[in-house]
Enzyme design. Structure first.
Site, mmCIF file in Angstrom:
data_model
loop_
_atom_site.group_PDB
_atom_site.id
_atom_site.type_symbol
_atom_site.label_atom_id
_atom_site.label_comp_id
_atom_site.label_asym_id
_atom_site.label_seq_id
_atom_site.Cartn_x
_atom_site.Cartn_y
_atom_site.Cartn_z
ATOM 1 C CB SER A 30 41.875 40.417 25.729
ATOM 2 O OG SER A 30 41.831 40.248 27.125
ATOM 3 C CE LYS A 32 41.217 43.324 28.471
ATOM 4 N NZ LYS A 32 39.805 43.743 28.359
ATOM 5 C CE LYS A 46 40.988 39.885 30.725
ATOM 6 N NZ LYS A 46 39.820 40.683 31.127
ATOM 7 C CG ASP A 58 40.443 43.984 32.140
ATOM 8 O OD1 ASP A 58 40.042 44.432 33.240
ATOM 9 O OD2 ASP A 58 39.687 43.439 31.310
ATOM 10 C CD GLU A 100 39.049 46.455 30.425
ATOM 11 O OE1 GLU A 100 40.008 46.388 29.629
ATOM 12 O OE2 GLU A 100 38.000 45.806 30.278
ATOM 13 C CG ASP A 120 34.550 45.457 31.424
ATOM 14 O OD1 ASP A 120 33.315 45.372 31.315
ATOM 15 O OD2 ASP A 120 35.307 44.525 31.073
ATOM 16 C CE LYS A 137 33.769 43.314 28.219
ATOM 17 N NZ LYS A 137 34.213 42.538 29.390
ATOM 18 N N GLY A 158 35.112 42.702 24.770
ATOM 19 C CA GLY A 158 34.756 41.387 24.227
ATOM 20 C C GLY A 158 34.451 40.413 25.343
HETATM 21 O O1 OSB Z 1 37.102 41.939 31.179
HETATM 22 O O2 OSB Z 1 37.246 42.366 29.142
HETATM 23 C C1 OSB Z 1 37.056 41.545 30.021
HETATM 24 C C2 OSB Z 1 36.666 38.027 28.538
HETATM 25 C C3 OSB Z 1 35.680 37.517 29.356
HETATM 26 C C4 OSB Z 1 35.200 38.291 30.383
HETATM 27 C C5 OSB Z 1 35.686 39.591 30.589
HETATM 28 C C6 OSB Z 1 36.661 40.111 29.772
HETATM 29 C C7 OSB Z 1 37.186 39.304 28.750
HETATM 30 C C8 OSB Z 1 38.259 39.727 27.854
HETATM 31 C C9 OSB Z 1 38.361 39.010 26.522
HETATM 32 O O3 OSB Z 1 39.110 40.533 28.153
HETATM 33 C C10 OSB Z 1 38.079 39.882 25.366
HETATM 34 C C11 OSB Z 1 37.877 39.070 24.106
HETATM 35 O O4 OSB Z 1 38.852 38.808 23.418
HETATM 36 O O5 OSB Z 1 36.725 38.693 23.806
HETATM 37 MG MG MG Z 2 37.459 44.033 31.164
#
Ligand code: OSB
Ligand code: MG
Length: 368
Positions: free
Chosen positions: A135, A161, A163, A188, A213, A238, A262, A290
C-alpha cells in the site's frame, strides 16, 4: 482460561517512511500491545488504533480508556472459554472494535499456545503462504509516485495499491498504469469523496484496476451501491464494514463486489472469520487489509489470510517496508513470488523482543 493479569503497552514506532492517506500523514505508528497472562502462558495482541481518529473514531487514548476501565473489569480474574465467550461478555460496550479486537487477539494467542496449534490451524487456513501487495501513500507528484512504486515493484511486489484523495487521483493512477501496464493495481480513497465526484472519477474505470476501495463515507453503504452501479471496476468496502452484519448489508444492497477484512475494524479475529464465511457463501471475494501492524498484528493477518476465500492479495507487506526494528524477533520477508509465509508456531507463532518493546513504550499499565 483464567485471566490472571493484563498489561497494556502504549508504544510508538518510527516508520521507515512517512505514510500519507486522504486523512493524514503518519510518521510514527502508535499502538497498544496487550499482554495477557493465564495459567503459565503469555498471549500477545495488538490494538491497531493510532494517534488520531482519521481512519476511524478510536485513538490509542480512547482505546486505553476502554481497555482499562471497561474491558478489563469484564475479564480480569474470569475464566474465558474462547473468543465467542469473550464477545458475549463485550455486548455491554458499544463499538470500540479496535480495543476489543486487541484483547481478542491475545486470547487467540493463548488458546493456540495452550492447544499447541497455530492460528492458521484454528481458523481452518488452507495456504502455507499468502499473496501480498504493498500500500503506497500519497506522494508529492505523479513522478515521485511512479518512482516510489518502481522501488516496490523492484522489491518484488506483484500488486500495488495507491492512496488517492481529491486532486491526487485520476492523474496519479494514470501515471502508475502507464509506467506499469500489467501490474495488479488498485486505489484506496479512505472515504474522501461523495457521489458528486463520481463522474470526475470515471476515468479510473479505464485503468484496469482490481478495485476502488472505500470511495465514499464510512457510514454510507447505500451511496456505495449507487457508485458501484456507475463503475465497471469492482468497489471494495473497508471502513464501512464494521461487523459481519454490515458485510451482509453491503452484499444485499450490491454496494460492493469485494470486501476488505480487518480484524480490528470488525471487533476481533472471530468477527473477521465470520465475515469471511458470509462473503464466501455469497461468492464475494475478500482480502486482508492492513493497519501498519507490528509483527504481532502482522502474524494474525497472515493466519486470517490463509483462509480459502481470501482470494485477492493482502495489504500485508514485509517487515522492512514498515520498521527498521520490529517488536517481534521474527521478521516477515517477501518471497520471490510476492507471497509471505504464514507462521506455523503455536498461537500467533511469533516471539516478542522485550528490549525492542520496552524501547518503544511511552506508557505501561499493569492490572492484576
Ligand atoms: O485504508 O487500508 C487502509 C493503513 C492505515 C489505515 C488504513 C489503511 C492503511 C493501509 C496500509 O492502507 C496497509 C498496510 O500496509 O498495513
Ligand atoms: Mg483501506
Amino acid at each position: 482460561m483464567k485471566i490472571e493479569s493484563i498489561t497494556f503497552h502504549n508504544i510508538s514506532m518510527p516508520l521507515i517512511a512517512p505514510f500519507e492517506t486522504s486523512f493524514g500523514r503518519a510518521v510514527e505508528r502508535e499502538a497498544v500491545i496487550i499482554e495477557i497472562r493465564s495459567e503459565g502462558l503469555t498471549g500477545y495482541g495488538e490494538c491497531v488504533a493510532s494517534d488520531n481518529p482519521g481512519y476511524n473514531y478510536e485513538t490509542v487514548t480512547t482505546a486505553m480508556h476502554i481497555l482499562k476501565d471497561f474491558i478489563t473489569p469484564l475479564i480480569l480474574g474470569k475464566d474465558i472459554k474462547d473468543a465467542l465467550d469473550f464477545q458475549e461478555r463485550m455486548v455491554s460496550i458499544r463499538g470500540h472494535h479496535l480495543a476489543k479486537a486487541g484483547v481478542e487477539m491475545a486470547l487467540w494467542d493463548l488458546i493456540g499456545k495452550r492447544e499447541g496449534k497455530s492460528l492458521k490451524q484454528l481458523f481452518g487456513g488452507v495456504r502455507d503462504k499468502v499473496e501480498v501487495g504493498v500500500s503506497v501513500g500519497i506522494q508529492a507528484t505523479p513522478e515521485k509516485l511512479v518512482e516510489t512504486v518502481t522501488g516496490f515493484v523492484n522489491d518484488g511486489y506483484a500488486r500495488v495499491k495507491i492512496k488517492i484523495k481529491p486532486g491526487k487521483d485520476v492523474a496519479d493512477s494514470q501515471a502508475v498504469r502507464k509506467a506499469f501496464p500489467n501490474i495488479r493495481l488498485q486505489v484506496d480513497a479512505n472515504s474522501a469523496y461523495s457521489m458528486d465526484d463520481a463522474d470526475r472519477l470515471k476515468p479510473l474505470d479505464d485503468l484496469n484496476l482490481l478495485l476502488i476501495e472505500q470511495p465514499l463515507f464510512e457510514d454510507d453503504i447505500w451511496d456505495h451501491h449507487k457508485f458501484q452501479a456507475k463503475f465497471n471496476t469492482p468497489v471494495c468496502l473497508d471502513e464501512s464494514i464494521i461487523s459481519p452484519r454490515h458485510a451482509r448489508y453491503a452484499i444485499e444492497m450490491k454496494a460492493c463486489k469485494i470486501i476488505n477484512i480487518k480484524a480490528g475494524r470488525l471487533g476481533g479475529l472471530s468477527q473477521g472469520v465470520m465475515t469471511h464465511d458470509i462473503a464466501q457463501q455469497s461468492n464475494m471475494p475478500v482480502w486482508c487489509g492492513g493497519m501498519l501492524e507490528t509483527g504481532i498484528g502482522r502474524a494474525s493477518n497472515l493466519a486470517l489470510a490463509s483462509m480459502p476465500n481470501f482470494i485477492l492479495p493482502g495489504d500485508v507487506s514485509a517487515s522492512d517496508r514498515y520498521y527498521t526494528r520490529d517488536i517481534t524477533h521474527e521478521r516477515f520477508v517477501l518471497n520471490s513470488d510476492s507471497t509471505i509465509t504464514v507462521p506455523t508456531g503455536p498461537g500467533l507463532g511469533v516471539t516478542v523482543d522485550e528490549d525492542a518493546l520496552k524501547s518503544y513504550t511511552r506508557a505501561k499499565v499493569v492490572v492484576n
